[in-house]
Design a protein around this motif. Sequence first.
Motif, mmCIF file in Angstrom:
data_model
loop_
_atom_site.group_PDB
_atom_site.id
_atom_site.type_symbol
_atom_site.label_atom_id
_atom_site.label_comp_id
_atom_site.label_asym_id
_atom_site.label_seq_id
_atom_site.Cartn_x
_atom_site.Cartn_y
_atom_site.Cartn_z
ATOM 1 N N ALA A 130 0.826 -1.217 0.000
ATOM 2 C CA ALA A 130 0.000 0.000 0.000
ATOM 3 C C ALA A 130 0.856 1.261 0.000
ATOM 4 O O ALA A 130 0.479 2.265 -0.602
ATOM 5 N N LYS A 131 2.013 1.215 0.651
ATOM 6 C CA LYS A 131 2.901 2.389 0.678
ATOM 7 C C LYS A 131 3.327 2.794 -0.727
ATOM 8 O O LYS A 131 3.565 3.959 -0.994
ATOM 9 N N VAL A 132 3.422 1.834 -1.623
ATOM 10 C CA VAL A 132 3.845 2.114 -2.991
ATOM 11 C C VAL A 132 2.635 2.320 -3.901
ATOM 12 O O VAL A 132 2.611 3.222 -4.734
ATOM 13 N N ALA A 133 1.604 1.495 -3.737
ATOM 14 C CA ALA A 133 0.490 1.477 -4.689
ATOM 15 C C ALA A 133 -0.555 2.552 -4.441
ATOM 16 O O ALA A 133 -1.160 3.041 -5.388
ATOM 17 N N VAL A 134 -0.795 2.918 -3.195
ATOM 18 C CA VAL A 134 -1.827 3.914 -2.893
ATOM 19 C C VAL A 134 -1.175 5.290 -2.935
ATOM 20 O O VAL A 134 -0.450 5.677 -2.029
ATOM 21 N N VAL A 135 -1.474 6.000 -4.033
ATOM 22 C CA VAL A 135 -0.842 7.297 -4.264
ATOM 23 C C VAL A 135 -1.901 8.393 -4.204
ATOM 24 O O VAL A 135 -2.851 8.375 -4.992
ATOM 25 N N GLY A 136 -1.756 9.327 -3.294
ATOM 26 C CA GLY A 136 -2.641 10.485 -3.229
ATOM 27 C C GLY A 136 -4.025 10.177 -2.696
ATOM 28 O O GLY A 136 -4.363 9.049 -2.328
ATOM 29 N N VAL A 137 -4.835 11.218 -2.683
ATOM 30 C CA VAL A 137 -6.192 11.132 -2.150
ATOM 31 C C VAL A 137 -7.061 10.226 -3.020
ATOM 32 O O VAL A 137 -7.842 9.417 -2.505
ATOM 33 N N HIS A 138 -6.919 10.335 -4.347
ATOM 34 C CA HIS A 138 -7.725 9.510 -5.236
ATOM 35 C C HIS A 138 -7.414 8.022 -5.054
ATOM 36 O O HIS A 138 -8.325 7.192 -5.005
ATOM 37 N N GLY A 139 -6.144 7.703 -4.948
ATOM 38 C CA GLY A 139 -5.752 6.308 -4.744
ATOM 39 C C GLY A 139 -6.271 5.774 -3.423
ATOM 40 O O GLY A 139 -6.750 4.637 -3.345
ATOM 41 N N ALA A 140 -6.186 6.597 -2.373
ATOM 42 C CA ALA A 140 -6.696 6.179 -1.066
ATOM 43 C C ALA A 140 -8.212 5.988 -1.118
ATOM 44 O O ALA A 140 -8.752 5.052 -0.515
ATOM 45 N N ALA A 141 -8.907 6.849 -1.857
ATOM 46 C CA ALA A 141 -10.361 6.738 -1.970
ATOM 47 C C ALA A 141 -10.751 5.455 -2.705
ATOM 48 O O ALA A 141 -11.688 4.755 -2.290
ATOM 49 N N VAL A 142 -10.045 5.139 -3.781
ATOM 50 C CA VAL A 142 -10.338 3.903 -4.526
ATOM 51 C C VAL A 142 -10.067 2.694 -3.639
ATOM 52 O O VAL A 142 -10.883 1.761 -3.565
ATOM 53 N N ALA A 143 -8.931 2.688 -2.943
ATOM 54 C CA ALA A 143 -8.598 1.558 -2.064
ATOM 55 C C ALA A 143 -9.632 1.401 -0.958
ATOM 56 O O ALA A 143 -10.083 0.285 -0.667
ATOM 57 N N PHE A 147 -12.211 -1.774 -0.446
ATOM 58 C CA PHE A 147 -12.190 -2.487 0.839
ATOM 59 C C PHE A 147 -13.585 -2.527 1.462
ATOM 60 O O PHE A 147 -14.057 -3.592 1.881
ATOM 61 N N ILE A 148 -14.264 -1.387 1.507
ATOM 62 C CA ILE A 148 -15.590 -1.328 2.128
ATOM 63 C C ILE A 148 -16.589 -2.186 1.363
ATOM 64 O O ILE A 148 -17.352 -2.951 1.965
ATOM 65 N N ILE A 149 -16.563 -2.091 0.042
ATOM 66 C CA ILE A 149 -17.493 -2.894 -0.766
ATOM 67 C C ILE A 149 -17.261 -4.384 -0.538
ATOM 68 O O ILE A 149 -18.206 -5.159 -0.374
ATOM 69 N N LEU A 150 -16.004 -4.797 -0.503
ATOM 70 C CA LEU A 150 -15.720 -6.221 -0.293
ATOM 71 C C LEU A 150 -16.118 -6.688 1.110
ATOM 72 O O LEU A 150 -16.594 -7.810 1.283
ATOM 73 N N MET A 151 -15.944 -5.837 2.104
ATOM 74 C CA MET A 151 -16.319 -6.216 3.460
ATOM 75 C C MET A 151 -17.835 -6.314 3.627
ATOM 76 O O MET A 151 -18.328 -7.160 4.359
ATOM 77 N N ILE A 152 -18.568 -5.467 2.929
ATOM 78 C CA ILE A 152 -20.023 -5.454 3.066
ATOM 79 C C ILE A 152 -20.685 -6.525 2.201
ATOM 80 O O ILE A 152 -21.579 -7.235 2.656
ATOM 81 N N PRO A 159 -14.947 -7.524 -10.848
ATOM 82 C CA PRO A 159 -15.553 -6.281 -11.334
ATOM 83 C C PRO A 159 -14.972 -5.037 -10.658
ATOM 84 O O PRO A 159 -14.831 -3.986 -11.281
ATOM 85 N N LEU A 160 -14.619 -5.170 -9.384
ATOM 86 C CA LEU A 160 -14.025 -4.030 -8.679
ATOM 87 C C LEU A 160 -12.645 -3.699 -9.239
ATOM 88 O O LEU A 160 -12.267 -2.526 -9.319
ATOM 89 N N MET A 161 -11.888 -4.719 -9.626
ATOM 90 C CA MET A 161 -10.582 -4.461 -10.239
ATOM 91 C C MET A 161 -10.758 -3.730 -11.559
ATOM 92 O O MET A 161 -10.001 -2.814 -11.881
ATOM 93 N N ALA A 162 -11.772 -4.113 -12.326
ATOM 94 C CA ALA A 162 -12.039 -3.429 -13.602
ATOM 95 C C ALA A 162 -12.441 -1.982 -13.353
ATOM 96 O O ALA A 162 -11.940 -1.070 -14.032
ATOM 97 N N LEU A 163 -13.310 -1.752 -12.376
ATOM 98 C CA LEU A 163 -13.702 -0.379 -12.049
ATOM 99 C C LEU A 163 -12.525 0.439 -11.520
ATOM 100 O O LEU A 163 -12.384 1.618 -11.839
ATOM 101 N N ALA A 164 -11.682 -0.194 -10.727
ATOM 102 C CA ALA A 164 -10.495 0.501 -10.215
ATOM 103 C C ALA A 164 -9.542 0.853 -11.354
ATOM 104 O O ALA A 164 -8.917 1.915 -11.344
ATOM 105 N N ALA A 165 -9.446 -0.020 -12.359
ATOM 106 C CA ALA A 165 -8.602 0.273 -13.520
ATOM 107 C C ALA A 165 -9.146 1.480 -14.275
ATOM 108 O O ALA A 165 -8.383 2.368 -14.694
#
Length: 173
Positions: A130-143, A147-152, A159-165
């Motif tokens: 995460a230190k490398v992959a989550v960049v900036g506010v947008h990256g943190a928001a996507v992550a 996470f929240i969608i998968l937990m709920i 599909p989430l990977m496609a949307l994240a792409a």
Amino acid sequence: MKQMIALVGVFAYLSLLTVGGGMAAFPEMKYLTVDVFHWLTEDQLVHLYSIGQMAPGPNMMMIAGIGQWVAGPLGALAVTFGFFLPTGLLTLWVGRIWAHLSDWPWRASIQRALGTVSIGLLLAGVISIAKVAVVGVHGAAVAAAVFIILMITHMNPLPLMALAAVAGAYFFK
């Protein structure tokens, strides 16, 4: 030849850290492949790991990509054997001993402790990537959203990977 020996040695060592899955070895893999041997950059390692997550089969097959990057097809083969053979042999050996210790009073305690250790190792791997992959506010928001969608919902992450792409293409032009 020295490079091949180093590759096999590094990945044989990393294979022994994969208690709980390949992600458990990620922090040490990053340290060795990026910081010590300078085979890859942090971004290259994260990209290879991401491809391994999306490809069918074991996600740690991404190590073959590292071997390919460093020493071509022979490097990919050497790294694959170096990574999977020691752990496979160790698992065979421990499994046989474990069967003989079925009545041992410490057995249940060891199993519970290994579960806790594997969760700690996985968490360390997640934080490291995460230190490398989550960049900036947008990256943190996507992550956070993924996470929240998968937990709920416990939905399939594809599909989430496609949307994240798509979000990544939009936010990180």
